[in-house]
Design a protein around this motif. Structure first.
Motif, PDB file in Angstrom:
ATOM      1  N   GLY A 144      43.646  38.787  69.254  1.00  0.00           N
ATOM      2  CA  GLY A 144      44.810  38.690  68.377  1.00  0.00           C
ATOM      3  C   GLY A 144      44.791  37.426  67.561  1.00  0.00           C
ATOM      4  N   TYR A 145      44.413  36.281  68.191  1.00  0.00           N
ATOM      5  CA  TYR A 145      44.343  35.025  67.446  1.00  0.00           C
ATOM      6  C   TYR A 145      43.241  35.063  66.391  1.00  0.00           C
ATOM      7  CZ  TYR A 145      47.362  33.160  71.086  1.00  0.00           C
ATOM      8  OH  TYR A 145      48.393  32.924  71.945  1.00  0.00           O
ATOM      9  N   VAL A 146      42.099  35.661  66.732  1.00  0.00           N
ATOM     10  CA  VAL A 146      40.986  35.744  65.765  1.00  0.00           C
ATOM     11  C   VAL A 146      41.375  36.576  64.559  1.00  0.00           C
ATOM     12  CG1 VAL A 146      38.643  36.581  65.446  1.00  0.00           C
ATOM     13  CG2 VAL A 146      39.238  35.344  67.511  1.00  0.00           C
ATOM     14  N   ASP A 147      42.097  37.710  64.806  1.00  0.00           N
ATOM     15  CA  ASP A 147      42.538  38.565  63.688  1.00  0.00           C
ATOM     16  C   ASP A 147      43.494  37.794  62.774  1.00  0.00           C
ATOM     17  OD1 ASP A 147      42.701  41.654  65.589  1.00  0.00           O
ATOM     18  OD2 ASP A 147      41.032  40.634  64.611  1.00  0.00           O
ATOM     19  N   ALA A 148      44.437  37.005  63.357  1.00  0.00           N
ATOM     20  CA  ALA A 148      45.376  36.249  62.532  1.00  0.00           C
ATOM     21  C   ALA A 148      44.646  35.226  61.678  1.00  0.00           C
ATOM     22  CB  ALA A 148      46.406  35.567  63.425  1.00  0.00           C
ATOM     23  N   LEU A 149      43.652  34.531  62.282  1.00  0.00           N
ATOM     24  CA  LEU A 149      42.886  33.525  61.541  1.00  0.00           C
ATOM     25  C   LEU A 149      42.074  34.154  60.423  1.00  0.00           C
ATOM     26  CD1 LEU A 149      42.035  30.585  61.316  1.00  0.00           C
ATOM     27  CD2 LEU A 149      40.238  31.017  63.005  1.00  0.00           C
ATOM     28  N   SER A 150      41.466  35.329  60.673  1.00  0.00           N
ATOM     29  CA  SER A 150      40.683  36.024  59.635  1.00  0.00           C
ATOM     30  C   SER A 150      41.568  36.425  58.469  1.00  0.00           C
ATOM     31  CB  SER A 150      40.013  37.249  60.243  1.00  0.00           C
ATOM     32  OG  SER A 150      39.172  36.891  61.285  1.00  0.00           O
ATOM     33  N   THR A 151      42.792  36.901  58.760  1.00  0.00           N
ATOM     34  CA  THR A 151      43.717  37.320  57.695  1.00  0.00           C
ATOM     35  C   THR A 151      44.097  36.140  56.815  1.00  0.00           C
ATOM     36  OG1 THR A 151      44.578  39.037  59.137  1.00  0.00           O
ATOM     37  CG2 THR A 151      45.912  38.444  57.229  1.00  0.00           C
ATOM     38  N   LEU A 152      44.382  34.989  57.445  1.00  0.00           N
ATOM     39  CA  LEU A 152      44.743  33.806  56.659  1.00  0.00           C
ATOM     40  C   LEU A 152      43.584  33.353  55.779  1.00  0.00           C
ATOM     41  CD1 LEU A 152      46.796  31.821  59.299  1.00  0.00           C
ATOM     42  CD2 LEU A 152      47.656  32.975  57.269  1.00  0.00           C
ATOM     43  N   LEU A 153      42.351  33.407  56.284  1.00  0.00           N
ATOM     44  CA  LEU A 153      41.185  33.006  55.489  1.00  0.00           C
ATOM     45  C   LEU A 153      40.992  33.921  54.289  1.00  0.00           C
ATOM     46  CD1 LEU A 153      38.666  32.097  58.316  1.00  0.00           C
ATOM     47  CD2 LEU A 153      39.834  30.549  56.750  1.00  0.00           C
ATOM     48  N   MET A 154      41.254  35.236  54.472  1.00  0.00           N
ATOM     49  CA  MET A 154      41.133  36.178  53.355  1.00  0.00           C
ATOM     50  C   MET A 154      42.178  35.880  52.280  1.00  0.00           C
ATOM     51  SD  MET A 154      40.434  39.723  55.449  1.00  0.00           S
ATOM     52  CE  MET A 154      40.458  40.687  53.941  1.00  0.00           C
ATOM     53  N   VAL A 155      43.424  35.514  52.722  1.00  0.00           N
ATOM     54  CA  VAL A 155      44.479  35.196  51.735  1.00  0.00           C
ATOM     55  C   VAL A 155      44.092  33.960  50.938  1.00  0.00           C
ATOM     56  CG1 VAL A 155      46.865  34.430  51.534  1.00  0.00           C
ATOM     57  CG2 VAL A 155      46.301  36.312  53.054  1.00  0.00           C
ATOM     58  N   VAL A 156      43.572  32.912  51.616  1.00  0.00           N
ATOM     59  CA  VAL A 156      43.161  31.695  50.907  1.00  0.00           C
ATOM     60  C   VAL A 156      42.054  31.993  49.905  1.00  0.00           C
ATOM     61  CG1 VAL A 156      42.066  29.461  51.232  1.00  0.00           C
ATOM     62  CG2 VAL A 156      43.881  30.180  52.754  1.00  0.00           C
ATOM     63  N   THR A 157      41.080  32.816  50.314  1.00  0.00           N
ATOM     64  CA  THR A 157      39.977  33.181  49.401  1.00  0.00           C
ATOM     65  C   THR A 157      40.498  33.911  48.170  1.00  0.00           C
ATOM     66  OG1 THR A 157      38.510  33.366  51.318  1.00  0.00           O
ATOM     67  CG2 THR A 157      37.775  34.370  49.264  1.00  0.00           C
ATOM     68  N   PHE A 158      41.468  34.829  48.381  1.00  0.00           N
ATOM     69  CA  PHE A 158      42.017  35.590  47.248  1.00  0.00           C
ATOM     70  C   PHE A 158      42.755  34.663  46.296  1.00  0.00           C
ATOM     71  CE2 PHE A 158      43.660  39.076  44.987  1.00  0.00           C
ATOM     72  CZ  PHE A 158      44.980  38.796  44.684  1.00  0.00           C
ATOM     73  N   VAL A 159      43.558  33.717  46.845  1.00  0.00           N
ATOM     74  CA  VAL A 159      44.321  32.798  45.983  1.00  0.00           C
ATOM     75  C   VAL A 159      43.374  31.941  45.153  1.00  0.00           C
ATOM     76  CG1 VAL A 159      45.839  30.802  46.047  1.00  0.00           C
ATOM     77  CG2 VAL A 159      46.352  32.798  47.435  1.00  0.00           C
ATOM     78  N   LEU A 160      42.299  31.427  45.779  1.00  0.00           N
ATOM     79  CA  LEU A 160      41.326  30.605  45.044  1.00  0.00           C
ATOM     80  C   LEU A 160      40.638  31.417  43.947  1.00  0.00           C
ATOM     81  CD1 LEU A 160      39.717  28.610  47.989  1.00  0.00           C
ATOM     82  CD2 LEU A 160      41.281  27.762  46.246  1.00  0.00           C
ATOM     83  N   LEU A 161      40.339  32.690  44.222  1.00  0.00           N
ATOM     84  CA  LEU A 161      39.704  33.545  43.216  1.00  0.00           C
ATOM     85  C   LEU A 161      40.627  33.743  42.019  1.00  0.00           C
ATOM     86  CD1 LEU A 161      37.356  35.342  42.401  1.00  0.00           C
ATOM     87  CD2 LEU A 161      38.425  37.213  43.652  1.00  0.00           C
ATOM     88  N   VAL A 162      41.933  33.980  42.298  1.00  0.00           N
ATOM     89  CA  VAL A 162      42.892  34.143  41.190  1.00  0.00           C
ATOM     90  C   VAL A 162      42.978  32.873  40.362  1.00  0.00           C
ATOM     91  CG1 VAL A 162      45.349  34.450  40.695  1.00  0.00           C
ATOM     92  CG2 VAL A 162      44.242  35.915  42.365  1.00  0.00           C
ATOM     93  N   PHE A 163      42.962  31.708  41.040  1.00  0.00           N
ATOM     94  CA  PHE A 163      43.042  30.439  40.330  1.00  0.00           C
ATOM     95  C   PHE A 163      41.839  30.243  39.405  1.00  0.00           C
ATOM     96  CE2 PHE A 163      41.829  25.910  40.326  1.00  0.00           C
ATOM     97  CZ  PHE A 163      42.927  25.382  39.655  1.00  0.00           C
ATOM     98  N   VAL A 164      40.624  30.554  39.904  1.00  0.00           N
ATOM     99  CA  VAL A 164      39.405  30.370  39.085  1.00  0.00           C
ATOM    100  C   VAL A 164      39.401  31.320  37.895  1.00  0.00           C
ATOM    101  CG1 VAL A 164      36.903  30.597  39.123  1.00  0.00           C
ATOM    102  CG2 VAL A 164      38.077  29.480  41.012  1.00  0.00           C
ATOM    103  N   VAL A 165      39.794  32.593  38.128  1.00  0.00           N
ATOM    104  CA  VAL A 165      39.811  33.581  37.028  1.00  0.00           C
ATOM    105  C   VAL A 165      40.825  33.165  35.962  1.00  0.00           C
ATOM    106  CG1 VAL A 165      40.381  35.964  36.468  1.00  0.00           C
ATOM    107  CG2 VAL A 165      38.982  35.471  38.452  1.00  0.00           C
ATOM    108  N   GLY A 166      41.998  32.656  36.414  1.00  0.00           N
ATOM    109  CA  GLY A 166      43.011  32.207  35.435  1.00  0.00           C
ATOM    110  C   GLY A 166      42.505  31.065  34.591  1.00  0.00           C
ATOM    111  N   GLN A 167      41.834  30.127  35.227  1.00  0.00           N
ATOM    112  CA  GLN A 167      41.279  28.991  34.475  1.00  0.00           C
ATOM    113  C   GLN A 167      40.248  29.455  33.458  1.00  0.00           C
ATOM    114  OE1 GLN A 167      41.937  25.793  34.408  1.00  0.00           O
ATOM    115  NE2 GLN A 167      43.537  25.707  35.962  1.00  0.00           N
ATOM    116  N   GLN A 168      39.399  30.404  33.863  1.00  0.00           N
ATOM    117  CA  GLN A 168      38.363  30.907  32.952  1.00  0.00           C
ATOM    118  C   GLN A 168      38.996  31.637  31.767  1.00  0.00           C
ATOM    119  OE1 GLN A 168      35.259  30.173  33.337  1.00  0.00           O
ATOM    120  NE2 GLN A 168      34.552  31.241  31.519  1.00  0.00           N
ATOM    121  N   PHE A 169      40.015  32.445  32.075  1.00  0.00           N
ATOM    122  CA  PHE A 169      40.689  33.192  31.004  1.00  0.00           C
ATOM    123  C   PHE A 169      41.360  32.240  30.020  1.00  0.00           C
ATOM    124  CE2 PHE A 169      42.769  36.655  29.024  1.00  0.00           C
ATOM    125  CZ  PHE A 169      44.045  36.226  28.682  1.00  0.00           C
TER     126      PHE A 169
END
Length: 333
Positions: free
Chosen positions: A17-42
């Protein structure tokens, strides 16, 4: 030992259960960083295009300014020759009108471009605000990840401590059980030893491993569950000996004297419908006599095995006689 397995199982159940929670948080951080980079490029591409558009407009303005300058020169030349060049004046006026129209159109384009630039500035401000919000969210998620990591470390340490305690308790329990088993073996040896001395050289009575065995013919008539006089004497002797040994067994030692009834595999022709009932009833009869002779019923058990636990698989009279028996086992509960 059962407690140890449940602890291990609960520990293993908590960790995924703890590993699943940590994996979910890492995926959210990765998605936010991707949106930030795409916005800067645009935003970078949009600003670059606007700069190219401004350069083109400036070039057009320069050309128009040059054309206006040339037109003014022509107007001066035409003013000096109005009298002689009336037709040319009219033509030049038409050209001026056309140029004025073009200038108005270009002016409108410039205004549109200015409005587009103003809108782009507002969009840029909004994007910058969103970027700031995303950065704040990233910082908050990072803080939560750190808190979860710390909690996981504490949980691991606690589980390790519990595992060590369980292992220690299991070791102590095994030692205690081994000690109880050894005590029971000692009293069993004493009980069987006394019986062996009392019933020595008697045919049909012997010790097989951890069992004291009476052949059924010594205790019961064939096909019957009623003890013969000789059988009652033998069981009475066993009861007296057993009471003496039982009085020396510690009260905290869980034990029973199990009376097992066995039959041969020949079909029976008596009041009993099958060998199950015959073997069980014989064991119960022996237990009842032991209780009547003063043996504590809390330490007695009667079981019937019919013909499914033979000592001899042969189909001979001797084999059948060996298989018809009553066994006594001094064992733990």
């Amino acid at each position: 030992m059962a407690r140890r397995r449940r602890g291990s199982h609960n520990a293993l159940d908590a960790w995924p259960g703890y590993v699943d929670a940590l994996s979910t948080l890492l995926m959210v951080v990765t998605f936010v960083l991707l949106v930030f980079v795409v916005g800067q490029q645009f935003l970078s591409v949009s600003l670059s295009r606007r700069e190219h558009t401004l350069d083109a407009l400036q070039k057009q303005l320069a050309e128009l300014s040059h054309m206006l300058s040339m037109t003014e020169d022509k107007n001066k030349s035409l003013s000096s020759t109005v009298a002689t060049l009336a037709d040319e004046k009219q033509h030049n006026q038409a050209q001026l009108q056309t140029l004025s129209t073009q200038i108005a159109a270009l002016t409108g384009q410039l205004q549109s471009k200015d409005q587009a630039l103003a809108s782009a500035d507002d969009t840029s401000k909004q994007q910058n605000s969103k970027i700031s919000d995303l950065q704040a969210q990233i910082e908050e998620l990072t803080r939560q990840l750190q808190a979860i990591s710390n909690a996981l470390d504490l949980e691991k340490k606690a589980e390790q401590g519990k595992d060590a305690q369980i292992a220690d308790l299991g070791s102590k329990l095994n030692l205690a059980l081994a000690d109880k088993v050894n005590q029971l073996k000692r009293y069993r040896s004493e009980f069987f030893g006394r019986l062996r001395d009392l019933l020595k050289n008697q045919k049909g009575v012997n010790v097989v491993g951890d069992r004291f065995v009476f052949q059924s013919e010594i205790l019961f008539p064939q096909g019957s569950a009623d003890l013969t006089p000789e059988g009652r004497k033998e069981i009475t002797t066993l009861a007296h000996t057993f009471k003496q040994v039982a009085s020396t067994i510690p009260t905290d030692l869980p034990w029973i004297l199990r009376v097992d009834g066995h039959a041969d595999r020949q079909p029976i022709h008596s009041a009993f419908p099958s060998n199950w009932e015959l073997s069980s009833e014989r064991a119960i009869t022996v237990v009842k006599l032991l209780i009547a002779e003063g043996v504590d019923p809390h330490h007695l058990a009667a079981t019937g095995f019919a013909d499914y636990q033979p000592l001899d698989a042969a189909s001979t009279s001797a084999a059948y006689a060996r298989n018809r028996r009553i066994e006594f086992r001094l064992t733990d509960r």
